[in-house]
Design an enzyme around this catalytic site. Structure first.
Site, PDB file in Angstrom:
ATOM      1  N   GLU A   1       0.824  -1.213   0.000  1.00 19.89           N
ATOM      2  CA  GLU A   1       0.000   0.000   0.000  1.00 19.89           C
ATOM      3  C   GLU A   1       0.856   1.261   0.000  1.00 19.89           C
ATOM      4  O   GLU A   1       0.543   2.239  -0.683  1.00 19.89           O
ATOM      5  CB  GLU A   1      -0.943  -0.012   1.206  1.00 19.89           C
ATOM      6  CG  GLU A   1      -2.057  -1.046   1.115  1.00 19.89           C
ATOM      7  CD  GLU A   1      -1.611  -2.456   1.422  1.00 19.89           C
ATOM      8  OE1 GLU A   1      -2.365  -3.403   1.111  1.00 19.89           O
ATOM      9  OE2 GLU A   1      -0.491  -2.617   1.982  1.00 19.89           O
TER      10      GLU A   1
ATOM     11  N   HIS B   1     -11.323  -6.012   8.028  1.00 19.98           N
ATOM     12  CA  HIS B   1     -12.026  -5.665   6.791  1.00 19.98           C
ATOM     13  C   HIS B   1     -13.244  -4.777   7.061  1.00 19.98           C
ATOM     14  O   HIS B   1     -14.139  -4.690   6.219  1.00 19.98           O
ATOM     15  CB  HIS B   1     -12.496  -6.923   6.061  1.00 19.98           C
ATOM     16  CG  HIS B   1     -11.397  -7.860   5.685  1.00 19.98           C
ATOM     17  ND1 HIS B   1     -10.862  -8.751   6.574  1.00 19.98           N
ATOM     18  CD2 HIS B   1     -10.726  -8.021   4.523  1.00 19.98           C
ATOM     19  CE1 HIS B   1      -9.908  -9.450   5.975  1.00 19.98           C
ATOM     20  NE2 HIS B   1      -9.807  -9.017   4.728  1.00 19.98           N
TER      21      HIS B   1
END
Length: 334
Positions: A57, A126
């Protein structure tokens, strides 16, 4: 269109109209993204403009910052908002400061998309709502849509904006709205007025809130998934609540907030992120500063708990109509 289809359409329009737009991230190319938000884009626009990135990321956002400085308009996907933390240094130290530190010589016209929030049993890694971390950072813009029409128009506006934009997409709204109760089926977007999404180019201006429901008794400030929870709570209680969908947190439509709260004299803030230092605290402070002499009751907050996201207790943690209804009654009866 569903929200997923609207987001896909926004990127398709941007890629078609501007050759400087590029889309990349984990699994966004051939696979079309874990939620299929980029499905078909690589086939239509080629591998040079829609491509996969390594599981890094920080690297994804760093490359985007560099591309933006050289005139590209990268649109990157972080697969889940929970995964964005390795990229915070690039977002905060580089993207957010680029325009200021170079006296306007360079800027960072990047858009960082990410599925966001809970309600789909995704567990701790998540389901998080990290907007409060980034709204604190000067130089970043933060957008959270609640419906397909706004999602497409806001994403187009974000891609065309010359500053870095975090575009958080509520996962629970991807395929349809809901009535706020986890034990009832999710409705399809078909037939919903906010699902009537034009195929071509249009923008929804960043920094403009939208009145989703007019009312006189209390103002509810919400965004993303919580807009639908607020609508359900108002319907079930019968309270004449005015529901304001903020749409963008930074820039914030303070004028719309002040106008509504001064008219109703009461305010309830709702978000699914944790309570302490959540964006609701900033909203409460602003209402207090600008509407003090018009308030007839303290500002109420309905939020997630101050705990890591509790998978086993997701529907207790997740603000629902019952919790919001209690806050509405308390605020109106005070």
């Amino acid at each position: 269109m569903s929200m997923i289809e609207a987001i896909n359409s926004a990127m398709d329009v941007a890629l078609t109209q501007d050759p400087q737009v590029m889309v990349f991230g984990q699994d966004v190319g051939y696979f079309g993204g874990v939620f299929r938000a980029t499905e078909g884009l690589q086939r239509r626009h080629g591998r040079d403009r829609v491509f996969d990135a390594p599981i890094s990321e920080g690297g994804i956002v760093a490359v985007a910052v560099g591309m933006g400085a050289y005139g590209k308009r990268p649109v990157v996907e972080i697969q889940f908002a929970d995964y964005i933390y390795p990229a915070t240094d690039q977002l905060i130290s580089e993207a957010a400061r680029m325009r200021y530190r170079t006296a306007g010589e360079w800027w960072s016209p990047i858009t960082v998309r990410s599925p966001y929030g809970g309600g789909i049993f995704g567990g701790q890694t998540h389901s998080q709502s990290p907007e409060g971390i980034f709204t604190h950072v000067a130089g970043l813009k933060t957008v959270i849509p609640s419906n397909p029409y706004d999602a497409k128009g806001l994403l187009v506006a974000a891609i065309e904006d010359d500053d870095p934009v975090l575009f958080f997409e509520p996962k629970r709204l991807y395929n349809g709205p809901f009535d706020g109760h986890h034990d009832r089926p999710v409705r399809n977007w078909s037939g919903h007025p906010d699902a009537q999404v034009p195929q071509g180019h249009y923008r929804v201006e960043l920094g403009k809130a939208r009145v989703m429901r007019e009312g006189r008794d209390v103002t509810v400030l919400a965004y993303g998934t919580m807009v639908h929870v607020a609508l359900a709570a108002a319907e079930e209680t019968g309270i004449d609540a005015e529901i304001l969908d903020l749409r963008t947190l930074i820039p914030l439509d303070l004028d719309a907030i002040v106008r509504s709260v001064k008219r109703t004299g009461r305010c309830v803030v709702v978000h699914e992120a944790t309570r302490t230092c959540g964006f609701g605290a900033e909203l409460s402070a602003l209402v207090q500063e600008h509407c003090f002499f018009h308030l007839e009751a303290p500002v109420e907050r309905v939020t997630g708990w101050d705990t890591p996201y509790p998978h086993a207790f997701e529907w207790d943690y997740f603000p629902g109509p019952a919790r919001l209804a209690a806050a509405l009654r308390k605020c109106v009866d005070t």
